[in-house]
Write a protein that holds these residues in place. Sequence first.
Motif, PDB file in Angstrom:
ATOM      1  N   ILE A 539       0.861  -1.193   0.000  1.00 14.51           N
ATOM      2  CA  ILE A 539       0.000   0.000   0.000  1.00 14.51           C
ATOM      3  C   ILE A 539       0.888   1.231   0.000  1.00 14.51           C
ATOM      4  N   ASP A 541       1.327   5.295   0.309  1.00 18.62           N
ATOM      5  CA  ASP A 541       0.813   6.579   0.770  1.00 18.62           C
ATOM      6  C   ASP A 541       1.390   7.628  -0.173  1.00 18.62           C
ATOM      7  N   TYR A 627      -3.378   5.178  -1.157  1.00 14.68           N
ATOM      8  CA  TYR A 627      -4.242   6.155  -0.506  1.00 14.68           C
ATOM      9  C   TYR A 627      -3.524   7.492  -0.474  1.00 14.68           C
ATOM     10  N   GLY A 633      -4.989  12.847  -2.647  1.00 16.00           N
ATOM     11  CA  GLY A 633      -6.271  12.269  -3.036  1.00 16.00           C
ATOM     12  C   GLY A 633      -6.482  12.353  -4.537  1.00 16.00           C
ATOM     13  N   VAL A 636      -4.497   9.575  -6.106  1.00 14.46           N
ATOM     14  CA  VAL A 636      -5.086   8.239  -6.040  1.00 14.46           C
ATOM     15  C   VAL A 636      -5.954   7.967  -7.268  1.00 14.46           C
ATOM     16  N   TYR A 647      -2.420  -0.196  -9.867  1.00 16.22           N
ATOM     17  CA  TYR A 647      -3.090   0.244  -8.631  1.00 16.22           C
ATOM     18  C   TYR A 647      -4.534  -0.248  -8.672  1.00 16.22           C
ATOM     19  N   GLY A 650      -8.017   1.782  -3.907  1.00 18.20           N
ATOM     20  CA  GLY A 650      -7.584   3.106  -3.486  1.00 18.20           C
ATOM     21  C   GLY A 650      -8.554   3.806  -2.576  1.00 18.20           C
ATOM     22  N   VAL A 651      -8.026   4.692  -1.732  1.00 12.59           N
ATOM     23  CA  VAL A 651      -8.829   5.555  -0.870  1.00 12.59           C
ATOM     24  C   VAL A 651      -8.359   6.986  -1.099  1.00 12.59           C
ATOM     25  N   THR A 652      -9.271   7.838  -1.544  1.00 18.34           N
ATOM     26  CA  THR A 652      -8.960   9.236  -1.782  1.00 18.34           C
ATOM     27  C   THR A 652      -9.690  10.090  -0.761  1.00 18.34           C
ATOM     28  N   ASP A 738      -7.692  12.857   8.541  1.00 12.43           N
ATOM     29  CA  ASP A 738      -6.962  11.947   9.423  1.00 12.43           C
ATOM     30  C   ASP A 738      -7.192  12.275  10.891  1.00 12.43           C
ATOM     31  N   ARG A 747     -11.043   3.532   6.497  1.00 10.78           N
ATOM     32  CA  ARG A 747      -9.978   3.332   5.512  1.00 10.78           C
ATOM     33  C   ARG A 747      -9.352   1.961   5.715  1.00 10.78           C
ATOM     34  N   PHE A 751      -9.324  -1.390   2.935  1.00 12.22           N
ATOM     35  CA  PHE A 751      -8.147  -2.127   2.464  1.00 12.22           C
ATOM     36  C   PHE A 751      -8.186  -3.593   2.912  1.00 12.22           C
TER      37      PHE A 751
END
Length: 770
Positions: A539, A541, A627, A633, A636, A647, A650-652, A738, A747, A751
């Motif tokens: 994964i 970042d 992510y 974002g 992503v 890829y 994904g998390v945007t 976050d 999140r 995943f």
Amino acid sequence: MKRLSALAVLLMSSAAPLAVAPVFATPAVAGTEAAAPARLPAAVYARAEAVLPQHVDELIFGLSVRPQWIGDGADFWFEQRTSEGRSYVRVEPATRQTRPLFDHDALANASGKPLARKDLRLRDLKVDARTGELTFGYDNRSWRYAPATNVVEAAPPTGDKGVVSPDGRWRALVRDGDLIILSTADGAERRLTQDGETSPYATPLINLKDMAGQGTSEPGIAPAVQWSPDSRFIATYRINRDHARRLSLVQSAPKEGGPPRVFDYLYPLTGDTETPMVEGVFFEIESGRRIPMKTPARPVLYYGGPDYEWSADSRAVFERGATRGYGALQLHRIEATTGETRLLTEDRSDTYVDYYGHFWSYDDKADTHYWTADPDGFAHVYAVDAKTGARRQITSGDWRARSVAGADRQAHRLLIVGSGREAGRDPYLRHLYSLPTAGGQPRLLTPEAMDHDVSVSPDGRFFVDNMSTIDQPTRSVLRRSSDGAVVMELGRADVSAYLAAGYRLPEPFQTMAADGVTPIYGALFKPADFDPAKRYPVIEDIYTGPHYVMTPKSFEAAMTGRNANAIAQLGVIALTIDGRGTWGRSRAFQQPAYQNLHAVGLDDHIAGIRDLAARNPWMDADRVGIYGFSAGGYDVVRAMTRHPEFYKVGVTASGNHDNRLDKAVWNEQWMGSELGPLYDENSNITWAPKLEGRLLIAHGELDENVPPLASLRLVDALIKANKDFDFLLVPNADHFLDAVPYYQRRRWDFFVRELLQETPPEAYLMKPFD
């Protein structure tokens, strides 16, 4: 790979996710039922939660020493935190002595209610250099403490009393848009303006975050005034808001209950032809005379307003500003008595001048501006005479001079932070150099092959050095500026509890860009129970904003500035990487991003990850998730539309998915101010039909930095393209998602379900963040 049936799913913060087939699901054998995915133990989430940036300070102590310099010399104090609690230490470099800043036990017991050392957290602590008196905040109140007598008393509330002049005679404040000064002797008022009702004075573009914090579109804020050092003048401005773009956001669920609130705010979008326009003005206090600054009205492209800095002799202010589209960066001198304006220095480019990477500081003792520019391809320091504008180069060579950290005036030497000068080292590692104020050969003061996070004393004779790498915990020392010699050891990061709990230190790595020539750098994080015999998903970042370096270089940044360590604990290899098009190296390294944000860098990331996987068989480059946040974002979605073969999940979060629907100040820096087909090509909205894999889109309802409309436009485009995705809109959340424990957990769930093909722990509840 077989496509899923088309269904766009909107998930609000309390909704359960729709059950969908995982991207990597193995087809069931005919005549049998597919086995249910294994449920991940809650202990795995607890392991990850413990090393989130918000909680890791419960395992690691002494990550750095942050000196608070006392007066104009070299004495300082710092907060020391151990497993036993907090203490406050005073350091006297001249005698190499340390002692408690105050009697901790006396202060802890002064209120009559004994306070445990672990709870002795004093906010906004300040020390009066002359009297030694302390002021600080505790338990939402302000306090004064006299160490000599051990007397603690509540400090009176300040109230709305404005900005005090240097001589203490006046306070400046804004009322109903007009600028008013009050005598501190008798409270008598004088109104300096009468016409501020429609275009207020000393009032910046107000940040939506301040509105939401106070529950009103007209929050109380400090007046934007700059007093001259001799208290004779005020420098300020007024902003014409007529015809400027306004946006609105709805706070659907105020924390105290009641009906929703609507916040209206000014927010110039990229390419806007009508923007807020600022006009600068001086006021002479004794006469009340108004002196317009003879500068053309210019746009304000984000919250706030212009910054004025006074000359040491109180005769003029200096203002730094960029032209629209960032083709030039200029420094002006504006005379207080006449408003006359003169261009002191400027840099121009056919493409862009890097405003975000630019360093500027005014040395009032030398009456000199230190200014960075990169006409030769590497950023270097120039000295600009504050009166004449004469400019001379201080540093040179194939390395980056980042900033002027201070000056040793007795030795007539500047102290400059730079990177990339030492051969054979990571080019992002910071070092401190000393060199003559007239320019010359730099002297390396921090020889260790580590990142050096430094703070120089006001007199320039000493500096505190927090030296570390991401896999070497911080050592904090006091050093001499004359030769870099270590004078005192101040502390070392205590990682004993972290290691005893089984966690691993991150690992820096070097790989090659897609061109096969350019070295690029990253960081890798492994789970605590890492087994080299296993094969782990990867994964990334990601954040490729051209103004930024994503990979941490210091131990503190690795532990507190990224979520990758927590993500790794789910049972993956987490990493960051910086490809071409990003900040921190040469102009040539950053330039590929210009007007090319959607394409740049991804090939470098993919090449780097594939190279790592080839060298480390425990990395599975066929199962890669991604992510990112804000510009990350955006990254992503561009990764999953340009390279869906690589890829896959994904998390945007808080993504600026179309550069036209985001703040002008950032996007025009990298894309230019002229809209057109170029903006279409660089928009995730344009690329939405090419989405494959599994995507979670998240945005805060009250995002002050990237309006939620950016994600909603992406949602609309995906619906029109008949694509599957998940969407999470978080009530009351701002740009930094976050900070929301629920989002962090969702999140992880995404995943675990889509990349690891396991079932997340049921409704895992995270601890609140402090």
